[in-house]
Design a protein around this motif. Structure first.
Motif, PDB file in Angstrom:
ATOM      1  N   THR A 182       0.860  -1.187   0.000  1.00 15.91           N
ATOM      2  CA  THR A 182       0.000   0.000   0.000  1.00 15.91           C
ATOM      3  C   THR A 182       0.895   1.234   0.000  1.00 15.91           C
ATOM      4  OG1 THR A 182      -0.143   0.034   2.434  1.00 15.91           O
ATOM      5  CG2 THR A 182      -1.832  -1.202   1.255  1.00 15.91           C
ATOM      6  N   MET A 183       0.437   2.283  -0.716  1.00 14.66           N
ATOM      7  CA  MET A 183       1.296   3.458  -0.837  1.00 14.66           C
ATOM      8  C   MET A 183       0.482   4.723  -1.061  1.00 14.66           C
ATOM      9  SD  MET A 183       2.876   3.194  -4.705  1.00 14.66           S
ATOM     10  CE  MET A 183       3.492   1.539  -4.518  1.00 14.66           C
ATOM     11  N   ASN A 184       1.138   5.866  -0.809  1.00 13.39           N
ATOM     12  CA  ASN A 184       0.525   7.168  -1.065  1.00 13.39           C
ATOM     13  C   ASN A 184       0.607   7.536  -2.542  1.00 13.39           C
ATOM     14  OD1 ASN A 184       0.125   7.524   1.708  1.00 13.39           O
ATOM     15  ND2 ASN A 184       2.175   8.367   1.969  1.00 13.39           N
ATOM     16  N   GLY A 185       1.595   6.992  -3.241  1.00 11.51           N
ATOM     17  CA  GLY A 185       1.787   7.329  -4.637  1.00 11.51           C
ATOM     18  C   GLY A 185       0.685   6.786  -5.528  1.00 11.51           C
ATOM     19  N   THR A 186       0.609   7.321  -6.705  1.00 11.37           N
ATOM     20  CA  THR A 186      -0.374   6.886  -7.695  1.00 11.37           C
ATOM     21  C   THR A 186       0.303   5.948  -8.697  1.00 11.37           C
ATOM     22  OG1 THR A 186       0.104   8.714  -9.208  1.00 11.37           O
ATOM     23  CG2 THR A 186      -1.554   9.109  -7.490  1.00 11.37           C
ATOM     24  N   PRO A 187      -0.480   5.248  -9.521  1.00 14.01           N
ATOM     25  CA  PRO A 187       0.152   4.398 -10.536  1.00 14.01           C
ATOM     26  C   PRO A 187       1.080   5.184 -11.460  1.00 14.01           C
ATOM     27  CG  PRO A 187      -2.174   3.874 -10.331  1.00 14.01           C
ATOM     28  CD  PRO A 187      -1.945   5.102  -9.504  1.00 14.01           C
ATOM     29  N   GLU A 188       0.746   6.447 -11.702  1.00 11.51           N
ATOM     30  CA  GLU A 188       1.533   7.271 -12.618  1.00 11.51           C
ATOM     31  C   GLU A 188       2.726   7.939 -11.931  1.00 11.51           C
ATOM     32  OE1 GLU A 188      -2.550   6.672 -13.610  1.00 11.51           O
ATOM     33  OE2 GLU A 188      -1.748   7.870 -11.943  1.00 11.51           O
ATOM     34  N   ARG A 189       2.625   8.125 -10.613  1.00  9.57           N
ATOM     35  CA  ARG A 189       3.678   8.880  -9.923  1.00  9.57           C
ATOM     36  C   ARG A 189       3.944   8.246  -8.552  1.00  9.57           C
ATOM     37  NH1 ARG A 189       3.525  15.366  -8.348  1.00  9.57           N
ATOM     38  NH2 ARG A 189       5.670  15.486  -7.575  1.00  9.57           N
ATOM     39  N   TYR A 230      -2.917   1.896  -4.478  1.00 10.12           N
ATOM     40  CA  TYR A 230      -2.293   3.204  -4.655  1.00 10.12           C
ATOM     41  C   TYR A 230      -3.103   4.315  -3.985  1.00 10.12           C
ATOM     42  CZ  TYR A 230       0.496   1.011  -8.374  1.00 10.12           C
ATOM     43  OH  TYR A 230       1.351   0.211  -9.085  1.00 10.12           O
ATOM     44  N   ASN A 231      -2.390   5.426  -3.733  1.00 11.44           N
ATOM     45  CA  ASN A 231      -3.030   6.671  -3.290  1.00 11.44           C
ATOM     46  C   ASN A 231      -3.926   6.468  -2.071  1.00 11.44           C
ATOM     47  OD1 ASN A 231      -3.365   9.423  -3.478  1.00 11.44           O
ATOM     48  ND2 ASN A 231      -4.873   9.347  -5.136  1.00 11.44           N
ATOM     49  N   THR A 232      -3.443   5.689  -1.129  1.00  9.65           N
ATOM     50  CA  THR A 232      -4.225   5.387   0.067  1.00  9.65           C
ATOM     51  C   THR A 232      -4.202   6.555   1.058  1.00  9.65           C
ATOM     52  OG1 THR A 232      -2.289   4.296   1.028  1.00  9.65           O
ATOM     53  CG2 THR A 232      -3.889   2.903  -0.117  1.00  9.65           C
ATOM     54  N   TYR A 233      -5.182   6.562   1.938  1.00  7.61           N
ATOM     55  CA  TYR A 233      -5.231   7.558   3.010  1.00  7.61           C
ATOM     56  C   TYR A 233      -4.056   7.351   3.971  1.00  7.61           C
ATOM     57  CZ  TYR A 233      -9.829   9.844   2.541  1.00  7.61           C
ATOM     58  OH  TYR A 233     -10.883  10.613   2.143  1.00  7.61           O
ATOM     59  N   GLN A 234      -3.398   8.446   4.364  1.00  6.10           N
ATOM     60  CA  GLN A 234      -2.399   8.357   5.428  1.00  6.10           C
ATOM     61  C   GLN A 234      -3.043   8.434   6.809  1.00  6.10           C
ATOM     62  OE1 GLN A 234      -2.044  10.854   2.822  1.00  6.10           O
ATOM     63  NE2 GLN A 234       0.149  11.245   2.593  1.00  6.10           N
ATOM     64  N   VAL A 235      -4.099   9.247   6.905  1.00  6.67           N
ATOM     65  CA  VAL A 235      -4.805   9.457   8.175  1.00  6.67           C
ATOM     66  C   VAL A 235      -6.295   9.589   7.875  1.00  6.67           C
ATOM     67  CG1 VAL A 235      -2.858  10.595   9.333  1.00  6.67           C
ATOM     68  CG2 VAL A 235      -4.487  11.960   8.022  1.00  6.67           C
TER      69      VAL A 235
END
Length: 215
Positions: free
Chosen positions: A133-140, A166-171
């Motif tokens: 899981t990550m904050n980044g997007t598939p493109e970035r 991708y682009n998951t919530y941090q908080v």
């Protein structure tokens, strides 16, 4: 005969993104058959270290492919050696898996490696799923994921499948934190469009691994 899948949760939060996907995987696997048993182990709950370079796994006449250093990770490594399926889950921190997951993978993988011919041999081969899981997007994104450890897993256990959210919530509440570099609105829209799909993918992956194990 009961078949066992071990889930290794390498994230620090018990109810957030990574944990939620792993829980859905477990639900999917258990839904297939009562013969499937799933155990989830949280690395942040254990007291252990990465590889100590003690070389005990490579002593002549006594070489083994399960780490011999004794600490809180020992029963986990022994359980994996006898398991029928393995799932590894980690959030992405600074472009890679967590330190806890990396330390765990050192202990798991180094005994597999022969310094005679550089082959990688685990106690048994099994299906493997890598969850990230990550904050980044598939493109970035700057993810290197499981890095060189993925090669070790593929050689010793079998080519792993992957699930990346991708682009998951941090908080849950962006107003409480200094996170101005992220748009909560954009995050919310992405989550509304993709999160349930990610959970379904995890559930389906659980079903698939269970079916593969049962044959």
């Amino acid at each position: 005969m009961t078949k066992r899948i071990i889930i290794i949760d390498g994230g620090p939060r018990k109810t957030f993104n990574t944990a939620s996907l792993l829980r859905k995987f477990a639900e999917g696997a258990c839904a297939v058959s009562s013969e499937i048993e799933v155990e989830t182990i949280r690395l942040y709950d254990l007291d252990y270290k990465g590889c100590m370079s003690c070389m005990a796994c490579k002593v002549k006449g006594k070489a083994v492919n399960v780490c011999k250093f004794r600490d809180g990770l020992s029963p986990v490594l022994n359980a994996i050696a006898e398991a029928d399926g393995l799932v590894l889950g980690s959030p992405n921190y600074f472009g890679a898996i967590t330190g806890q997951m990396r330390a765990f993978l050192e202990r798991l993988s180094f005994p597999w490696l022969s310094y005679n011919d550089y082959s990688l041999t685990a106690p048994k081969r099994m299906p493997v799923l890598l969850v990230e899981t990550m904050n980044g997007t598939p493109e970035r994104n700057n993810s290197t994921g499981y890095g060189s450890m993925e090669y070790c897993i593929a050689q010793a256990l079998g080519e792993p499948t992957k699930l990346i959210a991708y682009n998951t919530y941090q908080v849950k509440n962006y107003d409480r934190y200094e996170l101005a570099g992220f748009s909560e609105e954009d995050k919310r829209k992405y989550r509304e469009a993709h999160w349930e799909e990610d959970l379904l993918k995890a559930y389906t992956a659980g079903q698939q691994m269970a079916k593969d194990i049962l044959g």
